[in-house]
Enzyme design. Structure first.
Site: not given
Ligand code: PLP
Length: 391
Positions: A184, A186-188
């Protein structure tokens, strides 16, 4: 007096570079948009990176969790232990596959699963445990494996926060039966939307691949191939439509190439916050685990000391927003959501640390492109809000 900057500082922002954009354009021009050579390449790269031979790219982290839970073959009344302090994905998938979610408390310092509480909740009906590497800090998998020894309980790691995190020198997921990653935005690392499932037992990879795509058996496909046109594909089990597109993998290939660099930058940002916030009263960052690890630094979470201030966490978030600073809430405990509290509640005193933390945590901006002056803005905003509302 400082002037409130007018540009909004988001809580997260993906880093998209020219190589990623060029690769996506290359895919668009190639005429092949959906699952194809780039997904194959991304799967191989990801498997090499985390040290897994059995890797399935999917279109979300939730899909990866769903497939893993489906492979458990839950029957009526089978229980799956899950933290309540998490995003609802895994819990929803337990529920939708006919299992019973059993909520377990968190460690109040790290928000990781409480291994002692897991031990108390194991029954003959427990089929699996789904720990979350909270904020990117690895859970103590060795301790969990010890606790489930002899019970035949599977471990599904929810590594949505933890691509690149190391536990005692190895990538997280190395010891679990299944590990689910999310890409997603927002993930790293991100593929727009997307996810990855790694599987320890190579015998299960075939079924996972079928469930990912309509339950179609590709061997049947090859068997009949060109000769029998009407049987080019064969459904051998009901499956979902969870395949990742090459457009997504094009991003993922280059995101993964920069993951270590992203984590190193996140680590520096986290240390700067640690230092800069250490003199501000009534807030504290999460604690650190004691075993050797690399924290993936997905989230920078602060806990508010509500006993010493006159506002709630939600009001605190609104105050940050007034100062043009975004923040996140990871998470409202799942057992407090209407569906779960109606069906399985009231939980009363069953999850004390989860209840306590759920009202006090806040995630402040953390993403690789952040600058020191961005961080200073966050720190001075926090300082001014707490200065105004301390008891
Ligand atoms: C993001 C996240 C998920 C879901 O991943 P998606 O790719 O959004 O489906 C699951 N669990 C946790 C802990 C997450 O943070």
């Amino acid at each position: 007096m400082s002037i409130t900057p007018t540009d909004f500082l988001p809580f997260s922002r993906p880093s998209i570079d020219d190589d990623m954009i060029a690769e996506v354009i290359d895919t668009l021009k190639s005429g092949w948009l959906t699952t194809g050579p780039k997904v194959d390449r991304f799967e191989r790269m990801f498997g090499d990176y985390v040290g897994s031979e059995n890797v399935v790219a999917v279109n979300s982290g939730t899909a990866a969790l769903h497939i893993a839970i489906q492979l458990l073959g839950l029957e009526n009344g089978d229980e799956v232990i899950t933290p309540s302090m998490t995003w609802p994905s895994a819990v929803n998938m337990i529920e939708l596959t006919g299992g019973v979610p059993v909520f377990v408390d968190c460690d109040p310092g790290t928000l990781n699963i409480s291994v002692e509480d897991v031990e108390k909740r194991i029954t003959k009906k427990t089929r699996a445990i789904i720990p979350v590497h909270f904020a990117g800090q690895p859970v103590d998998i060795d301790a969990l494996i010890d606790v489930v020894k002899g019970w035949g309980i599977k471990i599904i790691e929810d590594a949505a926060h933890a691509a690149g995190a190391l536990y005692k020198g190895d990538h997280v997921g190395t010891k679990a039966d299944f590990t689910a990653y999310s890409f997603h935005p927002n993930k790293n690392i991100t593929t727009g939307e997307g996810g990855m499932l790694t599987i320890k037992n190579g015998d299960e990879i075939d079924l996972a691949r079928k469930i990912k795509f309509h339950g179609v058996d590709k061997r049947g496909w090859k068997r009949f191939g060109k000769d029998l046109k009407t049987l080019e594909y064969e459904v051998v089990v009901p499956g979902y439509k969870y395949n990742m597109m090459d457009i997504q993998a094009a991003l993922g290939i280059h995101q993964l190439g920069r993951l270590d660099e992203f984590i190193n930058k996140r680590e520096l940002l986290a240390r700067y916050y640690d230092q800069a916030l250490s003199n501000i009263p009534h807030i504290a960052p999460l604690g650190a685990v004691s075993y050797s690890h690399r924290h993936a630094r997905h989230l920078y979470i602060l806990k508010l000391n509500l006993e010493q201030i006159r506002i709630t966490r939600d009001e605190f978030m609104r105050e940050l927003k007034k100062r043009n600073i975004g923040s996140g809430l990871h998470y409202t405990a799942v057992h407090k959501h209407k569906y779960y509290s109606d069906k399985y509640g009231p939980f009363l005193d069953a999850l004390p640390s989860t209840e306590h933390c759920s009202e006090r945590i806040i995630s402040v901006p953390l993403f690789p492109a952040m600058t020191t002056s961005d961080q200073d803005r966050v720190v001075s905003a926090i300082d001014s809000i707490l200065g105004e509302c301390s008891c």
